[in-house]
Design a protein around this motif. Sequence first.
Motif, PDB file in Angstrom:
ATOM      1  N   ILE A   1     -36.304  15.320   5.302  1.00  0.00           N
ATOM      2  CA  ILE A   1     -35.152  16.136   5.796  1.00  0.00           C
ATOM      3  C   ILE A   1     -34.778  15.828   7.274  1.00  0.00           C
ATOM      4  CG2 ILE A   1     -34.810  18.704   6.153  1.00  0.00           C
ATOM      5  CD1 ILE A   1     -36.877  19.482   4.230  1.00  0.00           C
ATOM      6  N   GLY A   2     -33.521  15.584   7.307  1.00  0.00           N
ATOM      7  CA  GLY A   2     -33.031  15.235   8.699  1.00  0.00           C
ATOM      8  C   GLY A   2     -32.923  16.642   9.560  1.00  0.00           C
ATOM      9  N   TYR A   3     -33.231  16.526  10.639  1.00  0.00           N
ATOM     10  CA  TYR A   3     -33.345  17.577  11.668  1.00  0.00           C
ATOM     11  C   TYR A   3     -32.388  17.276  13.038  1.00  0.00           C
ATOM     12  CZ  TYR A   3     -35.084  21.638  14.051  1.00  0.00           C
ATOM     13  OH  TYR A   3     -35.378  22.909  15.034  1.00  0.00           O
ATOM     14  N   ALA A   4     -31.382  17.944  13.380  1.00  0.00           N
ATOM     15  CA  ALA A   4     -30.592  17.780  14.744  1.00  0.00           C
ATOM     16  C   ALA A   4     -30.662  19.109  15.312  1.00  0.00           C
ATOM     17  CB  ALA A   4     -29.218  17.179  14.134  1.00  0.00           C
ATOM     18  N   ILE A   5     -31.074  19.069  16.544  1.00  0.00           N
ATOM     19  CA  ILE A   5     -31.037  20.178  17.500  1.00  0.00           C
ATOM     20  C   ILE A   5     -30.095  20.234  18.824  1.00  0.00           C
ATOM     21  CG2 ILE A   5     -33.238  21.151  16.646  1.00  0.00           C
ATOM     22  CD1 ILE A   5     -34.193  19.573  19.040  1.00  0.00           C
ATOM     23  N   GLN A   6     -29.636  21.342  19.027  1.00  0.00           N
ATOM     24  CA  GLN A   6     -28.992  21.292  20.342  1.00  0.00           C
ATOM     25  C   GLN A   6     -29.881  20.729  21.497  1.00  0.00           C
ATOM     26  OE1 GLN A   6     -27.925  25.216  21.836  1.00  0.00           O
ATOM     27  NE2 GLN A   6     -26.218  24.496  22.914  1.00  0.00           N
ATOM     28  N   GLY A   7     -28.958  19.965  22.346  1.00  0.00           N
ATOM     29  CA  GLY A   7     -29.796  19.135  23.286  1.00  0.00           C
ATOM     30  C   GLY A   7     -30.495  18.251  22.723  1.00  0.00           C
ATOM     31  N   HIS A   8     -29.958  17.768  21.502  1.00  0.00           N
ATOM     32  CA  HIS A   8     -30.527  16.653  20.721  1.00  0.00           C
ATOM     33  C   HIS A   8     -31.859  15.826  20.723  1.00  0.00           C
ATOM     34  CE1 HIS A   8     -30.730  14.960  25.014  1.00  0.00           C
ATOM     35  NE2 HIS A   8     -29.465  15.286  25.102  1.00  0.00           N
ATOM     36  N   GLY A   9     -32.537  16.358  21.719  1.00  0.00           N
ATOM     37  CA  GLY A   9     -33.800  15.962  21.814  1.00  0.00           C
ATOM     38  C   GLY A   9     -34.319  14.467  21.428  1.00  0.00           C
ATOM     39  N   LEU A  10     -33.462  13.576  22.035  1.00  0.00           N
ATOM     40  CA  LEU A  10     -33.672  12.161  21.999  1.00  0.00           C
ATOM     41  C   LEU A  10     -35.023  11.679  22.738  1.00  0.00           C
ATOM     42  CD1 LEU A  10     -29.783  11.013  22.728  1.00  0.00           C
ATOM     43  CD2 LEU A  10     -31.261  11.211  20.361  1.00  0.00           C
ATOM     44  N   PHE A  11     -35.631  10.510  22.469  1.00  0.00           N
ATOM     45  CA  PHE A  11     -36.640  10.177  23.246  1.00  0.00           C
ATOM     46  C   PHE A  11     -36.261   9.524  24.262  1.00  0.00           C
ATOM     47  CE2 PHE A  11     -38.216  10.003  18.573  1.00  0.00           C
ATOM     48  CZ  PHE A  11     -39.043  11.208  18.667  1.00  0.00           C
ATOM     49  N   PRO A  12     -36.420   9.670  25.464  1.00  0.00           N
ATOM     50  CA  PRO A  12     -35.886   9.215  26.887  1.00  0.00           C
ATOM     51  C   PRO A  12     -36.239   7.771  27.231  1.00  0.00           C
ATOM     52  CG  PRO A  12     -37.392  10.848  27.633  1.00  0.00           C
ATOM     53  CD  PRO A  12     -37.449  10.980  25.885  1.00  0.00           C
TER      54      PRO A  12
ATOM     55  N   LEU B   1     -20.090   4.616  12.599  1.00  0.00           N
ATOM     56  CA  LEU B   1     -19.351   6.033  12.000  1.00  0.00           C
ATOM     57  C   LEU B   1     -19.270   7.043  13.175  1.00  0.00           C
ATOM     58  CD1 LEU B   1     -19.176   6.406   8.981  1.00  0.00           C
ATOM     59  CD2 LEU B   1     -21.489   7.490   8.872  1.00  0.00           C
ATOM     60  N   PHE B   2     -19.896   7.132  14.140  1.00  0.00           N
ATOM     61  CA  PHE B   2     -19.950   7.802  15.203  1.00  0.00           C
ATOM     62  C   PHE B   2     -19.257   7.473  16.225  1.00  0.00           C
ATOM     63  CE2 PHE B   2     -23.416   9.911  12.814  1.00  0.00           C
ATOM     64  CZ  PHE B   2     -22.896  11.280  12.823  1.00  0.00           C
ATOM     65  N   HIS B   3     -18.201   6.238  16.420  1.00  0.00           N
ATOM     66  CA  HIS B   3     -17.627   5.832  17.066  1.00  0.00           C
ATOM     67  C   HIS B   3     -18.299   5.409  18.413  1.00  0.00           C
ATOM     68  CE1 HIS B   3     -14.571   7.146  14.440  1.00  0.00           C
ATOM     69  NE2 HIS B   3     -15.008   8.255  14.562  1.00  0.00           N
ATOM     70  N   LEU B   4     -19.430   4.878  18.329  1.00  0.00           N
ATOM     71  CA  LEU B   4     -20.124   4.252  19.611  1.00  0.00           C
ATOM     72  C   LEU B   4     -20.378   2.724  19.215  1.00  0.00           C
ATOM     73  CD1 LEU B   4     -22.988   7.103  19.407  1.00  0.00           C
ATOM     74  CD2 LEU B   4     -21.261   6.872  21.349  1.00  0.00           C
ATOM     75  N   ASP B   5     -19.655   2.017  20.074  1.00  0.00           N
ATOM     76  CA  ASP B   5     -19.755   0.590  19.684  1.00  0.00           C
ATOM     77  C   ASP B   5     -21.124   0.272  19.803  1.00  0.00           C
ATOM     78  OD1 ASP B   5     -18.772  -2.238  19.450  1.00  0.00           O
ATOM     79  OD2 ASP B   5     -19.074  -2.276  21.878  1.00  0.00           O
ATOM     80  N   PRO B   6     -21.627  -0.550  18.567  1.00  0.00           N
ATOM     81  CA  PRO B   6     -23.161  -1.105  18.647  1.00  0.00           C
ATOM     82  C   PRO B   6     -23.373  -2.079  20.194  1.00  0.00           C
ATOM     83  CG  PRO B   6     -22.148  -1.220  16.724  1.00  0.00           C
ATOM     84  CD  PRO B   6     -21.202  -0.856  17.420  1.00  0.00           C
ATOM     85  N   GLY B   7     -22.485  -2.786  20.366  1.00  0.00           N
ATOM     86  CA  GLY B   7     -22.643  -3.858  21.377  1.00  0.00           C
ATOM     87  C   GLY B   7     -22.568  -3.041  22.748  1.00  0.00           C
ATOM     88  N   THR B   8     -22.105  -1.895  22.961  1.00  0.00           N
ATOM     89  CA  THR B   8     -22.119  -1.162  24.154  1.00  0.00           C
ATOM     90  C   THR B   8     -23.369  -0.214  24.087  1.00  0.00           C
ATOM     91  OG1 THR B   8     -19.605  -1.518  24.103  1.00  0.00           O
ATOM     92  CG2 THR B   8     -20.731   0.163  25.710  1.00  0.00           C
ATOM     93  N   PHE B   9     -23.639   0.333  22.996  1.00  0.00           N
ATOM     94  CA  PHE B   9     -24.479   1.356  23.175  1.00  0.00           C
ATOM     95  C   PHE B   9     -25.869   1.418  22.344  1.00  0.00           C
ATOM     96  CE2 PHE B   9     -20.290   3.399  23.498  1.00  0.00           C
ATOM     97  CZ  PHE B   9     -20.673   4.478  24.493  1.00  0.00           C
ATOM     98  N   ALA B  10     -26.057   0.204  21.416  1.00  0.00           N
ATOM     99  CA  ALA B  10     -27.485   0.155  20.992  1.00  0.00           C
ATOM    100  C   ALA B  10     -28.501   0.034  22.219  1.00  0.00           C
ATOM    101  CB  ALA B  10     -27.215  -1.288  19.864  1.00  0.00           C
ATOM    102  N   ALA B  11     -28.396  -0.897  22.888  1.00  0.00           N
ATOM    103  CA  ALA B  11     -29.218  -0.872  23.984  1.00  0.00           C
ATOM    104  C   ALA B  11     -29.786   0.159  25.214  1.00  0.00           C
ATOM    105  CB  ALA B  11     -29.280  -2.480  24.347  1.00  0.00           C
ATOM    106  N   LYS B  12     -28.714   0.900  25.123  1.00  0.00           N
ATOM    107  CA  LYS B  12     -28.773   2.058  26.283  1.00  0.00           C
ATOM    108  C   LYS B  12     -29.697   2.876  26.020  1.00  0.00           C
ATOM    109  CE  LYS B  12     -24.129   1.357  28.518  1.00  0.00           C
ATOM    110  NZ  LYS B  12     -22.900   1.867  28.751  1.00  0.00           N
TER     111      LYS B  12
END
Length: 315
Positions: free
Chosen positions: A80-91, A123-134
Amino acid sequence: MTTMIELKGVTKRYGNATVVDNVSMSMEKGTITVVVGTSGSGKSTLMRMINRLVPISSGQISVDGKDVMSVPATELRRRIGYAIQGHGLFPHRTVAQNIATVPQLLGWDRARIDRRVEELLNLFHLDPGTFAAKYPSQLSGGQQQRVGVARALAAEPELLLMDEPFGALDPVIRGKAQDDLLAIQKQFGTTIMLVTHDMDEAFHLGDQIAVMSEGKLLQCSEPGKILTEPADPFVQQLTGTSDRALKLMSLLPLKESMQPPRPGLGYSLPQTLNLRDALAEMIWQGADEAAVEDDSKVPVGSISMQHLIELGRKA
Ligand SMILES: Nc1ncnc2c1ncn2[C@@H]1O[C@H](COP(=O)(O)OP(=O)(O)OP(=O)(O)O)[C@@H](O)[C@H]1O
């Protein structure tokens, strides 16, 4: 239609407080259910009982025909996918690594993971070349939020739970994110349950809207019915009465309400509009009648101001 989520008498108590009170509802596969209600009404708790982040006090929840208590919690959360406000990404993980979290846990091979990460970033309009490694700290709030939703979608879950996923976005990006979500949902047939405080978002996205107050589910119906047949004065108050005609019109596609084509009309509208946007355009342009065109600009119908106004009337 097959049922994806079924809740029967679901209750959550903390000590003497009942924060979710005997809630029963079901969600069909491939549909979006939006949960609205005042702050503290139990929306997040209800959602978190589905993926077992919160234990159920009594009642039963089944996902895809299986009682969630019979499925190991870790397996459930991978499915089950789960997305929360404040995204909860691993920094400390890059954007690509964040998105790859669940596919990695599921043991996908490297090439499949890389393909999926690239697909989602595009799909989310984030260029992989620019964003993948950020790293998350190098992104704007809106970009982080999109990565959070991409991560939730990474393992192609059949079911996606979203707790105010667009809460921190400005109105323009928010509208865009909602449309992206709708497109993705259509493409993959994902079943989505989404909590929001934004009634416009609820009416834009929801196949059904669930209204909660003080732990109780007051009504769970299709959006039009919430407006025309509110089950409780609170439902009416929450959805607002001042613009209910316009809200109702926003649910109706112009394509399905137009009149036959009439030659000689000097002004035209795309058939993809809803009736509210068609009305707004006609007021703005000072047009009493407009041709309606398909994607190739071929006239397929017409709409008059008079007819639009009639369509906005309660029943
Ligand atoms: N771990 C907990 N222990 C005790 N009470 C809790 C706990 N978690 C939530 N609650 C209470 O349960 C109630 C419902 O909380 P919940 O977060 O589900 O509401 P919500 O509708 O999602 O609110 P909001 O819109 O503000 O996010 C609140 O009164 C909250 O204080």
